[in-house]
Design an enzyme around this catalytic site. Structure first.
Site, PDB file in Angstrom:
ATOM      1  N   ASP A   1      44.120  39.853  26.565  1.00 53.46           N
ATOM      2  CA  ASP A   1      44.806  38.633  26.120  1.00 53.46           C
ATOM      3  C   ASP A   1      45.518  38.912  24.798  1.00 53.46           C
ATOM      4  OD1 ASP A   1      45.573  36.079  25.454  1.00 53.46           O
ATOM      5  OD2 ASP A   1      43.572  35.479  24.759  1.00 53.46           O
TER       6      ASP A   1
ATOM      7  N   ASN B   1      47.554  36.607  23.107  1.00 55.38           N
ATOM      8  CA  ASN B   1      47.915  35.451  22.271  1.00 55.38           C
ATOM      9  C   ASN B   1      46.781  34.453  22.056  1.00 55.38           C
ATOM     10  OD1 ASN B   1      47.793  34.449  24.820  1.00 55.38           O
ATOM     11  ND2 ASN B   1      49.771  33.390  24.775  1.00 55.38           N
TER      12      ASN B   1
ATOM     13  N   ASP C   1      44.792  32.704  23.996  1.00 57.06           N
ATOM     14  CA  ASP C   1      44.480  31.537  24.831  1.00 57.06           C
ATOM     15  C   ASP C   1      43.335  31.825  25.804  1.00 57.06           C
ATOM     16  OD1 ASP C   1      45.702  33.165  26.659  1.00 57.06           O
ATOM     17  OD2 ASP C   1      47.206  31.701  27.294  1.00 57.06           O
TER      18      ASP C   1
ATOM     19  N   ASP D   1      47.259  38.698  29.778  1.00 56.27           N
ATOM     20  CA  ASP D   1      48.688  38.475  29.989  1.00 56.27           C
ATOM     21  C   ASP D   1      49.455  39.802  29.974  1.00 56.27           C
ATOM     22  OD1 ASP D   1      48.881  39.064  27.158  1.00 56.27           O
ATOM     23  OD2 ASP D   1      48.179  37.007  26.819  1.00 56.27           O
TER      24      ASP D   1
ATOM     25  N   ASP E   1      51.593  43.349  43.729  1.00 51.89           N
ATOM     26  CA  ASP E   1      50.871  42.704  44.813  1.00 51.89           C
ATOM     27  C   ASP E   1      51.878  41.853  45.590  1.00 51.89           C
ATOM     28  OD1 ASP E   1      48.585  41.668  46.279  1.00 51.89           O
ATOM     29  OD2 ASP E   1      47.409  42.134  44.483  1.00 51.89           O
TER      30      ASP E   1
ATOM     31  N   ASP F   1      48.803  42.033  50.470  1.00 48.65           N
ATOM     32  CA  ASP F   1      47.642  41.167  50.624  1.00 48.65           C
ATOM     33  C   ASP F   1      47.434  40.764  52.088  1.00 48.65           C
ATOM     34  OD1 ASP F   1      45.748  39.505  48.919  1.00 48.65           O
ATOM     35  OD2 ASP F   1      46.660  37.928  50.134  1.00 48.65           O
TER      36      ASP F   1
ATOM     37  N   GLU G   1      46.377  45.782  52.663  1.00 45.84           N
ATOM     38  CA  GLU G   1      44.986  45.326  52.672  1.00 45.84           C
ATOM     39  C   GLU G   1      44.679  44.885  54.099  1.00 45.84           C
ATOM     40  OE1 GLU G   1      41.943  42.108  50.644  1.00 45.84           O
ATOM     41  OE2 GLU G   1      43.924  41.518  51.313  1.00 45.84           O
TER      42      GLU G   1
ATOM     43  N   HIS H   1      38.949  43.549  42.852  1.00 43.11           N
ATOM     44  CA  HIS H   1      38.722  42.195  42.331  1.00 43.11           C
ATOM     45  C   HIS H   1      38.025  41.279  43.342  1.00 43.11           C
ATOM     46  CE1 HIS H   1      42.174  41.910  44.863  1.00 43.11           C
ATOM     47  NE2 HIS H   1      42.164  40.602  44.781  1.00 43.11           N
ATOM     48  N   ASP H   2      37.850  41.736  44.572  1.00 42.28           N
ATOM     49  CA  ASP H   2      37.170  40.921  45.587  1.00 42.28           C
ATOM     50  C   ASP H   2      35.754  41.399  45.859  1.00 42.28           C
ATOM     51  OD1 ASP H   2      39.446  39.372  46.076  1.00 42.28           O
ATOM     52  OD2 ASP H   2      40.189  40.779  47.584  1.00 42.28           O
TER      53      ASP H   2
HETATM   54  C1  GLC Z   1      43.116  39.017  49.471  1.00 41.89           C
HETATM   55  C2  GLC Z   1      42.972  39.077  47.975  1.00 41.89           C
HETATM   56  C3  GLC Z   1      42.031  37.997  47.543  1.00 41.89           C
HETATM   57  C4  GLC Z   1      42.607  36.670  47.954  1.00 41.89           C
HETATM   58  C5  GLC Z   1      42.939  36.627  49.440  1.00 41.89           C
HETATM   59  C6  GLC Z   1      43.855  35.506  49.764  1.00 41.89           C
HETATM   60  O1  GLC Z   1      41.934  39.332  50.121  1.00 41.89           O
HETATM   61  O2  GLC Z   1      42.592  40.341  47.562  1.00 41.89           O
HETATM   62  O3  GLC Z   1      41.764  38.029  46.176  1.00 41.89           O
HETATM   63  O4  GLC Z   1      41.714  35.652  47.656  1.00 41.89           O
HETATM   64  O5  GLC Z   1      43.601  37.791  49.871  1.00 41.89           O
HETATM   65  O6  GLC Z   1      45.138  35.731  49.228  1.00 41.89           O
HETATM   66 CA    CA Z   2      47.035  35.077  26.950  1.00 45.97          CA
END
Ligand code: GLC
Ligand code: CA
Length: 554
Positions: free
Chosen positions: A21, A23, A25, A29, A98, A199, A254, A327-328
């Site tokens: 981050d 700034n 908040d 970013d 992405d 995605d 993915e 991230h999932d």
């Molecule tokens: C993919 C992404 C996930 C998202 C899902 C719907 O699996 O990696 O984070 O929630 O698609 O877009």
């Molecule tokens: Ca920020």
């Protein structure tokens, strides 16, 4: 052997909300990312995959896009983006964006129009159906719990949403939709980006007639059957002709539900579709009645079986992507290794060795290079992830899971485990922000953080740096053929790589017990390229310590 830059690359995934981050908040970013590029350069990665930074109401943290050609206000401006991209390129780092085009946000102007009336020009951009006997058009469930259909009173019809109600699915059968998507992709390519991570791309083509799906035992909804749907390869080949083939890109799909056979189509070496796919067979191992919501661990024999199959069966046909987390997923160290103080460092290095010595393009998820662990939040209000919250409610309300057990499952499997802020230093806010972070920081940032690891030559960070450097030095690590060893062993994962006369041997003890291994005679007198402990002699029968790993080369 067909050489390609993206086969030789190591990718680093940034989840922008939690990276840096700039700034105060409390939200990561673009300027924050730019400020940390030297750290990534130092780590040695060549590609950054950036999770979505487009305009979005953030129902699913940016995976619900309301304008594909604008930057999310919280993340900065298009000028910030252009500067970030040029600073990446200056450092020889490429950028993979992405691409979320299975669905848009319900706030995207196409959907705002689409829902207005049955004869709106955008109506057919989405998938609308009449009620069936006063109920949902079919029994499909959303990936985020509940039905996959939402009733819209305006036109008294239902729209399909395989994810949240704020993520309506695009109708890929409509050529106008495909053209919009391809135009938008070309627009980003003209800006100079270097690829796309696509995605849930395996779900864009829906089965003919949208039939009811099979309801799994103990489940509430039917399977949509959208994975690897009837036209998905046609659409991707069209995308390839209209966009991808015109630029020098890296693309990764993915592909939930992809089999090895299907992967050979998506990522076939003839380049008609994508460079590679993310397979889910590995991370979906040890699933329970309610999918990922279980406390089971993955047995090593299954881990080995799946990894070995993908390594050997794609050989020469399609390219692998190598990942243990994103991230999932929960933190890979917590899931596949051992995040206790005693074994954290050694098991993080062992997992990295195992993955980075395989054939394919490795992905490092932010913080993995520091051995970041699960957050283990034990209060529902600490969770921000829509999937975690919705499933907790659905499964406990229906009496299908005990609240305590479901909470345990969240602690082990929630996506928020991977979404706590990057731990830059040991201060209270982990060097991530000066403000209130949008999600809690893992208190273990005092022990686990970048600042202390940069100062320590034996840190996990420096181990990753070395693994990445080795890949740049040795073609065999990128291109060598994979051959499994001691397949029946329940503690050790060992494999060989072969390229012409060269040989590489990787040996990893996945257990917290010592384990015996017989070094093959042909490796006598070979060189140790890397090890997470201090063994000097690699000969005959040896006994590996808990989580010990090494790589020999001749
Ligand atoms: C993919 C992404 C996930 C998202 C899902 C719907 O699996 O990696 O984070 O929630 O698609 O877009
Ligand atoms: Ca920020």
């Amino acid at each position: 052997m067909d050489k390609k830059w993206w086969k030789e690359a190591v990718v680093y995934q940034i989840y922008p909300r939690s990276f840096m981050d700039s700034n105060g908040d409390g939200i990561g970013d673009l300027n924050g990312i730019t400020s940390r590029l030297d750290y990534l350069k130092d780590l040695g990665v060549d590609v950054i995959w950036l999770s979505p930074v487009y305009q979005s109401p953030n129902d699913d943290n940016g995976y619900d896009i309301s304008d594909y050609r604008a930057i999310m206000q919280e993340f900065g401006t298009m000028e910030d983006f252009d500067r970030m991209l040029s600073e990446m390129h200056k450092r020889g780092i490429r950028l993979v964006m992405d691409l979320v085009v299975n669905h848009t946000s319900d706030e995207h102007k196409w959907f705002v129009e689409s829902r207005k009336s049955k004869d709106n020009p955008y109506r057919d951009y989405y998938i609308w159906r009449d009620a069936k006997e006063g109920k949902e058009p079919n029994n499909w469930g959303s990936c985020f719990s509940g039905s996959a259909w939402k009733y819209d009173p305006q036109t008294e019809m239902y729209y399909l949403h395989l994810f949240s109600t704020k993520q309506p699915d695009l109708n890929w059968e409509n050529p106008a939709v495909r053209k919009e998507v391809f135009d938008m992709m070309n627009w980003w390519c003209e800006k100079g980006i270097d690829g796309f991570r696509m995605d849930v791309i395996s779900m864009i083509s829906k089965p003919e007639g949208l039939p009811d799906g099979k309801i799994p035992e103990g489940g509430l909804y039917g399977d949509s059957g959208c994975v690897n749907g009837p036209h998905v390869h046609e659409y991707l080949q069209e995308m390839n002709r209209e966009v991808l083939s015109k630029y020098d890109l890296m693309t990764v799909g993915e592909c939930a539900g992809v089999t090895i056979e299907e992967a050979e189509k998506y990522a076939s070496a003839d380049g008609k579709e994508l460079s590679m796919v993310f397979q889910f067979e590995l991370v979906d191992l040890a699933s329970g009645t309610y999918g990922k919501w279980t406390d089971k661990r993955v047995p090593l024999k299954d881990f080995k079986r799946v990894m070995t199959a993908w390594q050997t069966e794609l050989e020469g046909k399609a390219w692998n992507s190598l990942f243990l987390g994103n991230h999932d997923q929960p933190r890979c160290l917590s899931r596949f290794g051992d995040d206790s103080p005693e074994y954290r460092v050694v098991s993080a290095k062992m997992l990295a060795t195992c993955l980075h010595m395989m054939q394919g393009t490795p992905y490092v998820y932010q913080g993995e290079e520091l051995g970041m662990t699960n957050a283990y939040f034990h209060k529902l209000e600490d969770y921000k992830d829509i999937e975690s919250i919705q499933y907790y409610t659905e499964l406990t309300d229906a009496g299908l899971m005990e609240p305590d057990y479901m909470m345990k499952c969240l602690m082990l499997r929630s996506r928020d485990n991977a979404r706590t802020p990057m731990q830059w230093d040991g201060s209270e806010k982990a060097g991530f922000t000066d403000g209130e972070p949008w999600i809690k920081i893992n208190p273990n940032c005092k022990e686990i953080n970048a600042a202390s690891q940069l100062d320590d030559p034996d840190s996990i960070f420096h181990y990753y740096q070395k693994l990445i450097a080795l890949r740049k030095e040795k073609d065999i690590i990128v291109y060598g053929e994979f051959e499994p060893l001691c397949r029946e062993d329940n503690q050790i994962f060992a494999y060989m790589r072969k390229l012409d006369e060269e040989r590489l041997l990787t040996v990893c003890n996945f257990s917290e017990q010592s384990a015996e291994f017989e070094v093959p005679v042909e490796f006598e007198g070979s060189r140790c390229l890397i090890t997470n402990l201090d063994r000097k002699v690699f000969k005959g029968k040896i006994v590996l310590k808990p989580y010990e790993a090494f790589v020999l080369y001749k």
